[in-house]
Design a protein around this motif. Sequence first.
Motif, PDB file in Angstrom:
ATOM      1  N   LYS A  25      41.337  12.621  18.808  1.00  0.00           N
ATOM      2  CA  LYS A  25      42.073  11.383  18.550  1.00  0.00           C
ATOM      3  C   LYS A  25      41.682  10.305  19.567  1.00  0.00           C
ATOM      4  O   LYS A  25      41.472   9.144  19.212  1.00  0.00           O
ATOM      5  CB  LYS A  25      43.572  11.663  18.607  1.00  0.00           C
ATOM      6  N   ARG A  28      38.013   9.082  18.796  1.00  0.00           N
ATOM      7  CA  ARG A  28      37.991   8.225  17.592  1.00  0.00           C
ATOM      8  C   ARG A  28      38.614   6.856  17.891  1.00  0.00           C
ATOM      9  O   ARG A  28      38.137   5.818  17.421  1.00  0.00           O
ATOM     10  CB  ARG A  28      38.706   8.908  16.435  1.00  0.00           C
ATOM     11  N   HIS A  29      39.681   6.848  18.672  1.00  0.00           N
ATOM     12  CA  HIS A  29      40.308   5.581  19.055  1.00  0.00           C
ATOM     13  C   HIS A  29      39.324   4.722  19.864  1.00  0.00           C
ATOM     14  O   HIS A  29      39.233   3.505  19.644  1.00  0.00           O
ATOM     15  CB  HIS A  29      41.583   5.839  19.860  1.00  0.00           C
ATOM     16  N   ILE A  31      36.085   4.734  19.761  1.00  0.00           N
ATOM     17  CA  ILE A  31      35.039   4.228  18.862  1.00  0.00           C
ATOM     18  C   ILE A  31      35.566   3.030  18.071  1.00  0.00           C
ATOM     19  O   ILE A  31      34.890   1.997  17.965  1.00  0.00           O
ATOM     20  CB  ILE A  31      34.529   5.358  17.939  1.00  0.00           C
ATOM     21  N   ARG A  32      36.778   3.143  17.533  1.00  0.00           N
ATOM     22  CA  ARG A  32      37.376   2.023  16.779  1.00  0.00           C
ATOM     23  C   ARG A  32      37.602   0.817  17.689  1.00  0.00           C
ATOM     24  O   ARG A  32      37.316  -0.323  17.318  1.00  0.00           O
ATOM     25  CB  ARG A  32      38.698   2.445  16.141  1.00  0.00           C
ATOM     26  N   GLN A  33      38.127   1.069  18.874  1.00  0.00           N
ATOM     27  CA  GLN A  33      38.404  -0.013  19.809  1.00  0.00           C
ATOM     28  C   GLN A  33      37.125  -0.754  20.189  1.00  0.00           C
ATOM     29  O   GLN A  33      37.135  -1.975  20.335  1.00  0.00           O
ATOM     30  CB  GLN A  33      39.093   0.529  21.071  1.00  0.00           C
ATOM     31  N   ASN A  34      36.037  -0.017  20.323  1.00  0.00           N
ATOM     32  CA  ASN A  34      34.763  -0.626  20.693  1.00  0.00           C
ATOM     33  C   ASN A  34      34.259  -1.591  19.616  1.00  0.00           C
ATOM     34  O   ASN A  34      33.487  -2.495  19.918  1.00  0.00           O
ATOM     35  CB  ASN A  34      33.715   0.454  20.979  1.00  0.00           C
ATOM     36  N   GLN A  35      34.683  -1.402  18.379  1.00  0.00           N
ATOM     37  CA  GLN A  35      34.300  -2.323  17.307  1.00  0.00           C
ATOM     38  C   GLN A  35      34.989  -3.676  17.480  1.00  0.00           C
ATOM     39  O   GLN A  35      34.456  -4.703  17.076  1.00  0.00           O
ATOM     40  CB  GLN A  35      34.648  -1.734  15.937  1.00  0.00           C
ATOM     41  N   GLU A  36      36.182  -3.657  18.093  1.00  0.00           N
ATOM     42  CA  GLU A  36      36.932  -4.891  18.303  1.00  0.00           C
ATOM     43  C   GLU A  36      36.568  -5.579  19.610  1.00  0.00           C
ATOM     44  O   GLU A  36      36.499  -6.795  19.684  1.00  0.00           O
ATOM     45  CB  GLU A  36      38.432  -4.589  18.291  1.00  0.00           C
ATOM     46  N   ASP A  62      28.350   9.943  19.517  1.00  0.00           N
ATOM     47  CA  ASP A  62      28.570   8.616  18.928  1.00  0.00           C
ATOM     48  C   ASP A  62      28.902   7.598  20.012  1.00  0.00           C
ATOM     49  O   ASP A  62      28.405   6.460  19.979  1.00  0.00           O
ATOM     50  CB  ASP A  62      29.708   8.667  17.902  1.00  0.00           C
TER      51      ASP A  62
END
Length: 144
Positions: A25, A28-29, A31-36, A62
Motif C-alpha cells: 500500500k 503504490r501510494h 508511485i501515485r503521489q509521484n505522478q502528482e 517501478d
Amino acid sequence: QSEPGQLVKLMSGLTCEAGMTQIEKLLRHAIRQNQEQRVRGVIFIGDAMEENPDILCGLAGDLGILNVPLFIFQEHNDAFVRQTFTTMAKLSGGAYCQFDDASVDQLKDLLRAVAIYATGGLQALQDFSKSAHPSVKLLGNQLS
C-alpha cells in the motif's frame, strides 16, 4: 519539503502502528503521489513483512524507474525479511540499514541522513556522515 530541518521536524511527528504490514500500500501510494508531485524518496521502518516479496520487489523496481529511492530501516534481524528489504532498496536505487530497538540515536541519524540526501544530494549526505552514526556512511556507500 526542500529544507532538511523542516523534513526532520515533519518526520518527528510520525507514529507507528502495530498490525499486518502494508508495505505494498505504501509503495503504490508513493508511485501515485509521484505522478502528482515529484517524490524524492520513500522511508519504510519495520521489522516484519507478511506480503508477497515478488510484488514488493516489482513495485520497488517501478520506484527505481521513476528515480524514487526507497530507504528501508529494519529493526531486528529476520534473515528472510532482510533479504527482501535489501533487494527492494537496491531495485529502487535506495539503501537498506538494520538497527535494533536500543539504537534511537542511530535511527535519528538515519532519518536525518535521508532528509539531507533528499534535499542536498549525495555530497551533502557524505558531509553529514562525518559527524553522524557510522551506519550513515554505509547508507551513503550504497547510494554512490
